[in-house]
Design a protein around this motif. Structure first.
Motif, PDB file in Angstrom:
ATOM      1  N   ASP A   4      -3.932  63.643  32.615  1.00 12.64           N
ATOM      2  CA  ASP A   4      -4.081  63.733  33.967  1.00 12.64           C
ATOM      3  C   ASP A   4      -3.941  64.974  34.249  1.00 12.64           C
ATOM      4  O   ASP A   4      -3.071  65.721  34.445  1.00 12.64           O
ATOM      5  N   PHE A   5      -4.986  65.789  35.291  1.00  8.44           N
ATOM      6  CA  PHE A   5      -4.796  66.957  36.081  1.00  8.44           C
ATOM      7  C   PHE A   5      -4.804  66.678  37.394  1.00  8.44           C
ATOM      8  O   PHE A   5      -5.538  65.674  37.882  1.00  8.44           O
ATOM      9  N   TYR A   6      -4.246  67.576  38.322  1.00 13.32           N
ATOM     10  CA  TYR A   6      -4.459  67.328  39.717  1.00 13.32           C
ATOM     11  C   TYR A   6      -4.974  68.791  40.266  1.00 13.32           C
ATOM     12  O   TYR A   6      -4.907  69.769  39.520  1.00 13.32           O
ATOM     13  N   THR A   7      -5.496  68.576  41.408  1.00 15.07           N
ATOM     14  CA  THR A   7      -5.651  69.933  42.235  1.00 15.07           C
ATOM     15  C   THR A   7      -5.203  69.854  43.684  1.00 15.07           C
ATOM     16  O   THR A   7      -4.697  68.715  44.074  1.00 15.07           O
ATOM     17  N   VAL A   8      -5.483  70.763  44.546  1.00 11.13           N
ATOM     18  CA  VAL A   8      -4.585  70.789  45.931  1.00 11.13           C
ATOM     19  C   VAL A   8      -5.896  70.139  46.702  1.00 11.13           C
ATOM     20  O   VAL A   8      -7.147  70.334  46.634  1.00 11.13           O
TER      21      VAL A   8
END
Length: 219
Positions: A4-8
């Motif tokens: 799982d990755f996130y971004t702003v």
């Protein structure tokens, strides 16, 4: 994606003071290294009179990473900023922490803490949204089948990007990659075994809201 990755969610600029030095964090969502460097260069031009413009970015599902201390003692600025991004599992994000020196030396430990704190402040202000992998495909059907198909799609976790009504109905759909095969099989059965599904884009980055629903752009 393997993790799982996130971004702003949004681009922000936040400022803090540490022993009379001013730290300004600019953070933005990007899609690749070129966009990251363009953003970094924009901020460096905006704050060309600053003492330092330290930066870091991560793209390509966490594979592509780069940082710069921009004249600060080696390892005291760029790496701490990058470490914040990594710790937050961020991807497709670029950050510049600008410093205006206030006349008081912070020492190596003080610099690490200040740059880390500035970056974390920026991440918190920008907010985070989960990334996922999507696929965009096109479905063609006759008007007789459209009602049944539209009813099915309305219950799925997808985005209908476009519908064209000509001699037949053409529906452009975005779905999570890992749900595509199930959706495809269901639609083929509705079309009596006719596979008239055309994949338009693969490896598309999409976003996931707090309820697990697919989004094109973070809200």
């Amino acid at each position: 994606m393997s993790k799982d990755f996130y971004t702003v969610k949004k681009q922000v600029e936040v400022e803090m003071e540490e022993r009379k030095s001013i730290f300004i964090c600019n953070i933005k969502r990007v899609t690749n290294e070129e966009e990251a460097m363009n953003f970094i260069n924009e901020i460096k031009i905006k704050y060309k009179d600053a003492t330092h413009n330290v930066y870091a970015y991560i793209t390509n599902n966490g594979i592509s990473m780069r940082y710069s201390d921009d004249g600060e003692p080696q390892g005291t600025a760029g790496p701490p900023v990058l470490e914040v991004l990594k710790r937050e599992n961020l991807n497709n994000v670029a950050v510049v922490v600008t410093r205006y020196f206030g006349g008081i030396l912070l020492g190596a430990g003080g610099l690490v803490r200040a740059y880390s704190a500035s970056c974390k402040q920026g991440v918190d202000a920008a907010g985070k949204v989960k990334e996922s992998e999507a696929i965009v495909f096109e479905l063609k059907c006759d008007y007789e089948k459209y009602g049944k198909i539209n009813n099915y799609l309305s219950k799925r976790n997808i985005i209908i990007k476009n519908v064209e009504f000509t001699e037949i109905v053409t529906i452009e759909i975005m779905a999570f990659f890992n749900e595509f095969q199930k959706i495809r099989q269901d639609l083929i059965e509705m079309l009596n075994g006719n596979d008239i599904i055309n994949i338009k884009e693969e490896n598309v980055t999409c976003f996931v809201d707090d309820e697990g629903k697919i989004m094109e752009v973070p809200s």
